[in-house]
Design an enzyme around this catalytic site. Structure first.
Site, mmCIF file in Angstrom:
data_model
loop_
_atom_site.group_PDB
_atom_site.id
_atom_site.type_symbol
_atom_site.label_atom_id
_atom_site.label_comp_id
_atom_site.label_asym_id
_atom_site.label_seq_id
_atom_site.Cartn_x
_atom_site.Cartn_y
_atom_site.Cartn_z
ATOM 1 N N GLY A 195 0.836 -1.190 0.000
ATOM 2 C CA GLY A 195 0.000 0.000 0.000
ATOM 3 C C GLY A 195 0.868 1.236 0.000
ATOM 4 C CD GLN A 219 3.591 5.783 2.514
ATOM 5 O OE1 GLN A 219 2.547 5.248 2.144
ATOM 6 N NE2 GLN A 219 4.659 5.101 2.917
ATOM 7 C CB CYS A 240 6.219 1.943 6.937
ATOM 8 S SG CYS A 240 5.515 3.442 6.212
ATOM 9 C CG LEU A 241 6.556 1.296 0.807
ATOM 10 C CD1 LEU A 241 5.744 1.696 -0.429
ATOM 11 C CD2 LEU A 241 7.598 0.248 0.464
ATOM 12 C CG HIS A 272 0.533 0.826 7.505
ATOM 13 N ND1 HIS A 272 1.567 0.500 8.338
ATOM 14 C CD2 HIS A 272 1.070 1.568 6.502
ATOM 15 C CE1 HIS A 272 2.690 1.021 7.861
ATOM 16 N NE2 HIS A 272 2.406 1.671 6.745
ATOM 17 C CD GLU A 273 -0.470 2.147 3.017
ATOM 18 O OE1 GLU A 273 -0.105 3.327 2.830
ATOM 19 O OE2 GLU A 273 0.340 1.219 3.186
ATOM 20 C CG HIS A 304 1.052 6.720 5.684
ATOM 21 N ND1 HIS A 304 2.286 7.093 6.151
ATOM 22 C CD2 HIS A 304 1.132 5.393 5.424
ATOM 23 C CE1 HIS A 304 3.092 6.043 6.161
ATOM 24 N NE2 HIS A 304 2.410 4.992 5.740
#
Length: 173
Positions: free
Chosen positions: A47, A52, A101-102, A143-144, A147
């Site tokens: 995701g 991000q 996480c990215l 999670h997404e 953000h």
């Protein structure tokens, strides 16, 4: 389409509440989503949220296919675009599991999340999307969407002592 740089923990855009998308049918939103999908796939993520990649809009993309070892085969989450998502917790029981996480590359930590949620939002055609999610699917969505409120997973960890580098083989789970 293009792969965009992914902002890392500490960047001011990742710490603020994102702005509403409003009309997701605008061509610039479709172009942004194409870049988000390409960036997510290039980074081998499940995701990604618009903040991000430096765009402070309430827009997320996620995908957790059935049988993916990262998804542990729990539940299918097809490639989904959500503009202005809202989450409703259906089961207040929290389940803790590892997350990465990215925007926090090379690390993972144990994060408690609601095990069942309902999420709503709009797709790129402006149609309402509403689904109930459990397990990994629910975890990815939560999670997404975090953000979008300026929250990264370390802020959700109950025990910061579980935060670790992924390449550290000096201990076992």
């Amino acid at each position: 389409m293009s792969v965009r740089p992914i902002l890392r923990m500490g960047h001011p855009v990742l710490r603020r509440r994102a702005d509403p998308v409003g009309d997701p049918t605008r061509p610039e939103i479709a172009a942004l989503v194409e870049d988000m999908v390409e960036t997510m796939q290039a980074a081998h993520g499940r995701g990604i949220a618009a903040p991000q990649i430096g765009v402070s809009l309430r827009l997320v993309v996620f995908h957790a296919p059935l049988g993916d070892e990262n998804a542990r085969g729990i539940e299918d989450a097809p490639l989904t675009v959500l503009a202005d998502p809202v989450i409703e917790v259906l089961d207040p029981v929290m389940e803790s599991d590892w997350e990465g996480c990215l925007s926090v590359p090379g690390m993972a930590g144990v994060v408690p999340r609601a095990r069942a949620i309902r999420y709503r939002g709009l797709d790129l055609s402006g149609q309402r999307v509403e689904r109930v999610a459990h397990g990994f699917h629910a975890r990815v969505v939560q999670h997404e969407c975090d953000h979008l409120d300026g929250i990264l997973y370390p802020q959700r960890m109950a025990d910061i002592g579980t935060l670790r580098f992924l390449d550290d083989e000096s201990f076992e789970d």
